[in-house]
Design a protein around this motif. Structure first.
Motif, PDB file in Angstrom:
ATOM      1  N   TRP A  41       0.834  -1.206   0.000  1.00  0.00           N
ATOM      2  CA  TRP A  41       0.000   0.000   0.000  1.00  0.00           C
ATOM      3  C   TRP A  41       0.869   1.257   0.000  1.00  0.00           C
ATOM      4  CZ3 TRP A  41      -5.024   0.465  -0.912  1.00  0.00           C
ATOM      5  CH2 TRP A  41      -5.616   1.714  -0.675  1.00  0.00           C
ATOM      6  N   GLY A  42       1.979   1.218   0.745  1.00  0.00           N
ATOM      7  CA  GLY A  42       2.838   2.394   0.844  1.00  0.00           C
ATOM      8  C   GLY A  42       3.874   2.479  -0.261  1.00  0.00           C
ATOM      9  N   ASN A  43       3.986   1.425  -1.081  1.00  0.00           N
ATOM     10  CA  ASN A  43       5.026   1.396  -2.104  1.00  0.00           C
ATOM     11  C   ASN A  43       4.930   2.612  -3.021  1.00  0.00           C
ATOM     12  OD1 ASN A  43       7.160   0.500  -3.518  1.00  0.00           O
ATOM     13  ND2 ASN A  43       6.238  -1.431  -4.173  1.00  0.00           N
ATOM     14  N   TYR A  44       6.055   3.277  -3.226  1.00  0.00           N
ATOM     15  CA  TYR A  44       6.013   4.535  -3.952  1.00  0.00           C
ATOM     16  C   TYR A  44       6.918   4.518  -5.185  1.00  0.00           C
ATOM     17  CZ  TYR A  44       6.682   9.488  -4.927  1.00  0.00           C
ATOM     18  OH  TYR A  44       6.759  10.690  -5.539  1.00  0.00           O
ATOM     19  N   LEU A  67       6.136   4.301  -9.350  1.00  0.00           N
ATOM     20  CA  LEU A  67       6.476   5.573  -9.989  1.00  0.00           C
ATOM     21  C   LEU A  67       7.248   5.361 -11.292  1.00  0.00           C
ATOM     22  CD1 LEU A  67       6.254   8.647  -9.362  1.00  0.00           C
ATOM     23  CD2 LEU A  67       8.571   8.519  -8.477  1.00  0.00           C
ATOM     24  N   VAL A  89      -2.288   4.963  -5.067  1.00  0.00           N
ATOM     25  CA  VAL A  89      -2.690   6.081  -4.219  1.00  0.00           C
ATOM     26  C   VAL A  89      -1.471   6.840  -3.688  1.00  0.00           C
ATOM     27  CG1 VAL A  89      -2.844   4.872  -1.992  1.00  0.00           C
ATOM     28  CG2 VAL A  89      -4.451   6.701  -2.537  1.00  0.00           C
ATOM     29  N   SER A  90      -0.346   6.134  -3.475  1.00  0.00           N
ATOM     30  CA  SER A  90       0.846   6.814  -2.961  1.00  0.00           C
ATOM     31  C   SER A  90       1.302   7.910  -3.923  1.00  0.00           C
ATOM     32  CB  SER A  90       1.978   5.811  -2.734  1.00  0.00           C
ATOM     33  OG  SER A  90       2.235   5.089  -3.923  1.00  0.00           O
ATOM     34  N   VAL A 118      -1.344  10.820  -4.061  1.00  0.00           N
ATOM     35  CA  VAL A 118      -1.294  11.745  -2.917  1.00  0.00           C
ATOM     36  C   VAL A 118      -0.045  12.613  -2.981  1.00  0.00           C
ATOM     37  CG1 VAL A 118      -1.070  11.875  -0.400  1.00  0.00           C
ATOM     38  CG2 VAL A 118      -2.730  10.345  -1.417  1.00  0.00           C
ATOM     39  N   ALA A 119       1.090  12.012  -3.378  1.00  0.00           N
ATOM     40  CA  ALA A 119       2.308  12.806  -3.505  1.00  0.00           C
ATOM     41  C   ALA A 119       2.105  13.934  -4.516  1.00  0.00           C
ATOM     42  CB  ALA A 119       3.483  11.921  -3.906  1.00  0.00           C
ATOM     43  N   SER A 160      -4.813  12.683   2.150  1.00  0.00           N
ATOM     44  CA  SER A 160      -3.900  11.897   2.972  1.00  0.00           C
ATOM     45  C   SER A 160      -4.672  11.000   3.923  1.00  0.00           C
ATOM     46  CB  SER A 160      -3.007  12.821   3.805  1.00  0.00           C
ATOM     47  OG  SER A 160      -2.411  13.773   2.993  1.00  0.00           O
ATOM     48  N   SER A 190      -6.332   8.118   2.215  1.00  0.00           N
ATOM     49  CA  SER A 190      -5.373   7.144   1.691  1.00  0.00           C
ATOM     50  C   SER A 190      -4.820   6.235   2.792  1.00  0.00           C
ATOM     51  CB  SER A 190      -4.217   7.853   0.996  1.00  0.00           C
ATOM     52  OG  SER A 190      -3.396   8.482   1.947  1.00  0.00           O
ATOM     53  N   VAL A 191      -4.840   6.697   4.034  1.00  0.00           N
ATOM     54  CA  VAL A 191      -4.229   5.892   5.094  1.00  0.00           C
ATOM     55  C   VAL A 191      -5.268   5.024   5.806  1.00  0.00           C
ATOM     56  CG1 VAL A 191      -4.391   7.445   7.094  1.00  0.00           C
ATOM     57  CG2 VAL A 191      -2.356   6.049   6.776  1.00  0.00           C
TER      58      VAL A 191
END
Lengths: 289, 320
Positions: A219-222, A226, A237-238, A241-242, A260, A263-264
């Motif tokens: 879920w947090g993978n960015y 990218l 979603v990461s 949101v960024a 934010s 998303s969490v």
């Protein structure tokens, strides 16, 4: 004599009480700091426009309506909703894929024909020390050459052979009594059937622990999405949101905070529901692994 | 040992029976292969493959599309002397020197504190302190960036009241690494605390009891009983910390709002780290050969640390 002893014990009690109070105080501050950022996000969402960034900030939420309208503004943004759905898909597939691959291989290393292959098992654990980041570029080239850019398999498949999951699940599989496996074989169950019907249900604690950790990480993978998902409709979603936070974004700070917060939510729900389990399994795995 | 046990039943049975079970055995073998191979295939292609590719590419010139050409040690010569390499590894060194001791001190302090609580309170604090670890990096970075903003941010507001005004920690070169260390400690202290706590629980109670009977003060108890007994766990936490510090990049990346292709690391590039330099060399400058040199150096360093960990594990008698 008795009086002096009583006085001494009273003094001891007082110092103990003072020490206990100090412990509660320090612990309370530490706990507050741990949850502060998320509490602050909630606070900022439920404020009228501008209040969150004022020089005299409000410390408690003041406007329910503002919060509702901030959140519904985010939920009306089709880009955000799609990114949220994308993340659900990516994280779910990655979690179940990882569990399936690692538990099958783990069963083989624990009870199957590969149980003596220590060298192969050791090679399979190299991934524990080499994260995706270090080999990001060749992996990205590989995915690109496969024509997998902007596809679900491009984002998910390179991440599902997890050494961490293999390590933990092999340990769990080894704890399944050999007699049970043999008994199933005697009863005529095939190899796969024994794994599916006997070994898998017995390792559900390990599966749950690994599954949660993989889901949270996915879920947090960015960075990986990218470089693999370049099309906005494929963003997780990461990344979405960024983008909200970037200088080019045209949203208000309250909406950024609302994005934010939304998303969490999945991660926080999973954590609150299963926190004892998660923390216990980290303690168990961390010391061994 | 296992081999011996494995062979004996098959060897002792009559040939006739072995013949009878052949079909089931080969079916078992096929199923065995089928169950192991998905992991092995994906793992070989997407984990081992890129590692080998990284090493191979570090000896080549490659823009990512055309045919790579072999250039020997050229990439190493150019890369090791380049400003980006020196700067990113210099930053890494100061970051590691700060974040590992600070992180472990905070985690140890929290663990000793939580250990004094019992039952529900202990579980509650443990869960709350672990919570930052599961907050995704993109949120952690976003909230902390806001906290570090000049004047409006909470950090400046609190420290400004005691006269410590800044232009924002993430815009002041000498405060950038400390800021990252704070964020990193916030993120990982709870995780390390849980490991240390597990170590504390495994210290025999009579060891501590006898120290208390001998009249040891809390400080002495920590120093002479708890710390020595905790040494193996602390060692693991330190090495884990070193390994993950080597790969640091998502937090500094997000804190400085770096892009994949542009320059990264914020003002003065104080938050430029090796993985970030590697990514911008590769995807930005399309120089995959030089980028791979960084990957190889990181792989080598992680390899050394992991080996040290395995050797130490064996010496401490922690078997997996």
């Amino acid at each position: 004599m008795t009086r002096s002893r009583r006085r001494a014990s009273r003094r001891l009690l007082q110092t103990n009480r003072a020490a206990a109070a100090a412990r509660w105080l320090v612990m309370g501050i530490a706990a507050a700091m741990a949850v502060f950022p998320v509490v602050w996000i909630i606070n900022a969402v439920f404020q009228p426009a501008g209040a969150a960034v004022a020089l005299r900030p409000k410390w408690i939420p003041t406007s329910w309506d503002a919060g509702v309208s901030n959140i519904s503004a985010v939920l009306d943004d089709p880009g955000f909703v799609r990114a949220f759905a994308n993340s659900m898909i990516y994280a779910t597939i990655q979690t179940f894929g990882t569990l399936l691959l690692a538990s099958m291989a783990g069963y083989e290393f624990a009870h199957g024909r590969s149980r003596d292959r220590q060298a192969l098992f050791a090679v399979c654990l190299i991934g524990l020390m080499v994260p995706v980041a270090v080999t990001l570029l060749p992996t990205q080239r590989l995915v690109s050459n496969l024509g997998w850019l902007n596809s679900i398999q491009g984002i998910v498949v390179p991440l599902i052979a997890s050494s961490f999951a293999l390590f933990v699940l092999t340990e769990n599989m080894r704890a399944v009594p050999r007699e049970l496996i043999d008994a199933a074989h005697v009863d005529g169950a095939g190899h796969f059937r024994t794994y599916w019907r006997i070994a898998l249900p017995l390792t559900r604690n390990g599966l749950l622990a690994v599954g949660i950790l993989i889901f949270v990480a996915a879920w947090g993978n960015y960075i990986w999405p990218l470089v693999v998902a370049t099309r906005p409709d494929r963003y997780p979603v990461s990344v979405a949101v960024a983008r909200y936070y970037s200088a080019q974004s045209h949203t208000t700070i309250n909406e950024v905070m609302a994005a934010s917060l939304v998303s969490v939510v999945p991660v926080v729900i999973v954590y609150i529901a299963l926190q004892r389990h998660i923390v216990d399994s980290v303690a168990r795995v961390g010391i061994k692994g | 040992l296992v081999n011996g046990r494995d062979r004996s039943p098959g060897g002792a049975t009559a040939p006739a029976r072995r013949f009878g079970t052949r079909t089931r055995r080969s079916a078992g073998r096929t199923q065995s292969t089928l169950m192991l191979s998905p992991f092995i295939i994906v793992y070989s292609v997407f984990v081992i493959g890129p590692i080998i590719l990284s090493i191979a590419l570090s000896f080549a010139r490659w823009d990512g599309t055309s045919n790579p050409s072999f250039v020997g040690l050229d990439n190493y010569r150019e890369m090791l002397a380049s400003r980006g390499f020196v700067r990113s590894f210099g930053n890494l060194l100061s970051y590691v020197a700060l974040t590992v001791p600070v992180g472990i001190a905070v985690a140890l302090g929290l663990a000793l504190l939580v250990n004094r609580f019992l039952g529900r309170a202990a579980n509650f604090f443990r869960s709350v302190l672990f919570f930052p670890f599961i907050v995704p990096f993109f949120l952690t970075a976003a909230v902390w960036r806001w906290m570090f903003t000049a004047r409006f941010g909470l950090v400046d507001r609190l420290l400004g009241s005691v006269g410590f005004d800044t232009e924002g920690w993430l815009r002041t070169p000498w405060l950038m690494i400390p800021a990252l260390v704070i964020v990193d400690t916030w993120h990982s202290a709870g995780f390390n605390m849980v490991l240390i706590l597990a170590g504390l629980k495994s210290i025999p109670a009579d060891l501590i009891e006898s120290a208390r009977v001998d009249g040891a003060r809390t400080i002495d108890e920590i120093r002479y009983v708890i710390l020595p007994a905790l040494f193996p766990v602390l060692f693991i936490v330190v090495v884990n910390g070193l390994i993950s510090a080597l790969q640091v990049f998502e937090l500094p990346w997000l804190l400085t709002q770096s892009s994949v292709t542009g320059t990264s690391g914020g003002p003065g590039q104080r938050l430029l780290f090796p993985v970030m330099e590697m990514t911008s060399r590769g995807l930005g400058a399309l120089d995959f050969g030089e980028a791979s040199v960084i990957a190889v150096v990181l792989l080598a360093l992680t390899g050394v640390l992991t080996t040290a960990m395995f050797v130490a594990r064996r010496r401490f008698g922690i078997t997996t």
